[in-house]
Write a protein that holds these residues in place. Structure first.
Motif, mmCIF file in Angstrom:
data_model
loop_
_atom_site.group_PDB
_atom_site.id
_atom_site.type_symbol
_atom_site.label_atom_id
_atom_site.label_comp_id
_atom_site.label_asym_id
_atom_site.label_seq_id
_atom_site.Cartn_x
_atom_site.Cartn_y
_atom_site.Cartn_z
ATOM 1 N N TRP A 23 0.817 -1.211 0.000
ATOM 2 C CA TRP A 23 0.000 0.000 0.000
ATOM 3 C C TRP A 23 0.854 1.266 0.000
ATOM 4 O O TRP A 23 0.355 2.343 -0.246
ATOM 5 N N GLU A 24 2.156 1.144 0.271
ATOM 6 C CA GLU A 24 3.060 2.290 0.237
ATOM 7 C C GLU A 24 3.700 2.486 -1.139
ATOM 8 O O GLU A 24 4.277 3.529 -1.398
ATOM 9 N N ARG A 25 3.587 1.517 -2.001
ATOM 10 C CA ARG A 25 4.237 1.586 -3.303
ATOM 11 C C ARG A 25 3.594 2.605 -4.223
ATOM 12 O O ARG A 25 4.231 3.114 -5.128
ATOM 13 N N GLY A 26 2.323 2.923 -4.004
ATOM 14 C CA GLY A 26 1.664 3.944 -4.815
ATOM 15 C C GLY A 26 2.316 5.309 -4.648
ATOM 16 O O GLY A 26 2.402 6.089 -5.594
ATOM 17 N N ASN A 27 2.801 5.594 -3.448
ATOM 18 C CA ASN A 27 3.477 6.875 -3.212
ATOM 19 C C ASN A 27 4.797 6.952 -3.966
ATOM 20 O O ASN A 27 5.207 8.017 -4.418
ATOM 21 N N LEU A 28 5.488 5.824 -4.082
ATOM 22 C CA LEU A 28 6.773 5.814 -4.781
ATOM 23 C C LEU A 28 6.604 5.852 -6.292
ATOM 24 O O LEU A 28 7.552 6.167 -7.007
ATOM 25 N N ALA A 29 5.428 5.537 -6.792
ATOM 26 C CA ALA A 29 5.192 5.510 -8.230
ATOM 27 C C ALA A 29 4.714 6.861 -8.765
ATOM 28 O O ALA A 29 4.500 6.998 -9.961
ATOM 29 N N LYS A 30 4.557 7.846 -7.910
ATOM 30 C CA LYS A 30 4.110 9.165 -8.354
ATOM 31 C C LYS A 30 5.179 9.829 -9.209
ATOM 32 O O LYS A 30 6.381 9.601 -9.012
ATOM 33 N N PRO A 31 4.781 10.661 -10.172
ATOM 34 C CA PRO A 31 5.767 11.328 -11.035
ATOM 35 C C PRO A 31 6.736 12.217 -10.261
ATOM 36 O O PRO A 31 7.871 12.401 -10.673
ATOM 37 N N GLN A 32 6.311 12.752 -9.130
ATOM 38 C CA GLN A 32 7.190 13.618 -8.348
ATOM 39 C C GLN A 32 8.364 12.852 -7.742
ATOM 40 O O GLN A 32 9.375 13.455 -7.376
ATOM 41 N N MET A 33 8.235 11.547 -7.626
ATOM 42 C CA MET A 33 9.285 10.742 -7.021
ATOM 43 C C MET A 33 10.324 10.257 -8.037
ATOM 44 O O MET A 33 11.307 9.640 -7.664
ATOM 45 N N ALA A 34 10.107 10.534 -9.307
ATOM 46 C CA ALA A 34 11.044 10.095 -10.342
ATOM 47 C C ALA A 34 12.339 10.912 -10.254
ATOM 48 O O ALA A 34 12.356 12.031 -9.741
ATOM 49 N N LEU A 35 13.427 10.345 -10.750
ATOM 50 C CA LEU A 35 14.690 11.078 -10.768
ATOM 51 C C LEU A 35 14.584 12.323 -11.631
ATOM 52 O O LEU A 35 15.156 13.352 -11.325
ATOM 53 N N ASP A 36 13.860 12.211 -12.723
ATOM 54 C CA ASP A 36 13.618 13.346 -13.602
ATOM 55 C C ASP A 36 12.103 13.476 -13.759
ATOM 56 O O ASP A 36 11.505 12.792 -14.584
ATOM 57 N N PRO A 37 11.461 14.349 -12.967
ATOM 58 C CA PRO A 37 10.004 14.408 -13.012
ATOM 59 C C PRO A 37 9.443 14.960 -14.317
ATOM 60 O O PRO A 37 8.277 14.792 -14.603
ATOM 61 N N TYR A 38 10.254 15.625 -15.111
ATOM 62 C CA TYR A 38 9.800 16.200 -16.382
ATOM 63 C C TYR A 38 10.706 15.721 -17.517
ATOM 64 O O TYR A 38 11.516 16.486 -18.047
ATOM 65 N N PRO A 39 10.606 14.453 -17.928
ATOM 66 C CA PRO A 39 11.543 13.924 -18.929
ATOM 67 C C PRO A 39 11.380 14.569 -20.300
ATOM 68 O O PRO A 39 12.369 14.772 -20.999
ATOM 69 N N VAL A 40 10.155 14.927 -20.698
ATOM 70 C CA VAL A 40 9.954 15.539 -22.018
ATOM 71 C C VAL A 40 10.585 16.924 -22.050
ATOM 72 O O VAL A 40 11.286 17.297 -22.999
ATOM 73 N N GLN A 41 10.373 17.698 -20.997
ATOM 74 C CA GLN A 41 10.946 19.038 -20.928
ATOM 75 C C GLN A 41 12.471 18.971 -20.898
ATOM 76 O O GLN A 41 13.148 19.765 -21.553
ATOM 77 N N SER A 42 13.027 18.023 -20.194
ATOM 78 C CA SER A 42 14.480 17.878 -20.139
ATOM 79 C C SER A 42 15.045 17.508 -21.507
ATOM 80 O O SER A 42 16.110 17.990 -21.898
ATOM 81 N N GLU A 43 14.338 16.655 -22.221
ATOM 82 C CA GLU A 43 14.789 16.260 -23.559
ATOM 83 C C GLU A 43 14.764 17.457 -24.508
ATOM 84 O O GLU A 43 15.697 17.657 -25.298
ATOM 85 N N LEU A 44 13.714 18.273 -24.451
ATOM 86 C CA LEU A 44 13.635 19.450 -25.313
ATOM 87 C C LEU A 44 14.711 20.471 -24.972
ATOM 88 O O LEU A 44 15.311 21.078 -25.865
ATOM 89 N N ARG A 45 14.966 20.663 -23.690
ATOM 90 C CA ARG A 45 16.031 21.592 -23.288
ATOM 91 C C ARG A 45 17.386 21.091 -23.759
ATOM 92 O O ARG A 45 18.224 21.870 -24.211
ATOM 93 N N GLY A 46 17.622 19.805 -23.627
ATOM 94 C CA GLY A 46 18.888 19.241 -24.087
ATOM 95 C C GLY A 46 19.062 19.373 -25.585
ATOM 96 O O GLY A 46 20.150 19.641 -26.072
ATOM 97 N N HIS A 47 17.968 19.186 -26.320
ATOM 98 C CA HIS A 47 18.033 19.315 -27.770
ATOM 99 C C HIS A 47 18.340 20.754 -28.174
ATOM 100 O O HIS A 47 19.198 20.999 -29.017
ATOM 101 N N SER A 48 17.655 21.721 -27.555
ATOM 102 C CA SER A 48 17.907 23.121 -27.919
ATOM 103 C C SER A 48 19.295 23.563 -27.465
ATOM 104 O O SER A 48 19.963 24.333 -28.162
#
Length: 69
Positions: A23-48
């Motif tokens: 029942w605690e695993r749902g908290n760890l699966a939230k996007p805020q807990m990811a190493l990079d919470p905004y992967p699309v934005q990071s990819e676009l910044r890296g590309h530019s």
């Protein structure tokens, strides 16, 4: 001395381990807990950034590097 320090480090690391309940695993699966919470934005910044700097990092290819936005 070196052996006792290694043993102390292992004991300290083992005390930090904890079992996560189902029942605690749902908290760890939230996007805020990811190493990079905004992967699309990071990819676009890296590309530019790669296009501006003309520094291809493998996936950015080669670009003209005027350095401006």
């Amino acid at each position: 001395m070196k052996m006792s320090l290694s043993l102390l480090a292992i004991v300290i690391n083992l005390t930090a381990c904890a079992e996560v309940q189902p029942w605690e695993r749902g908290n760890l699966a939230k996007p805020q807990m990811a190493l990079d919470p905004y992967p699309v934005q990071s990819e676009l910044r890296g590309h530019s950034y790669g296009a501006r700097e003309a520094a291809g990092a493998g996936n950015t290819g080669s670009g003209g590097g005027c350095g401006c936005y």
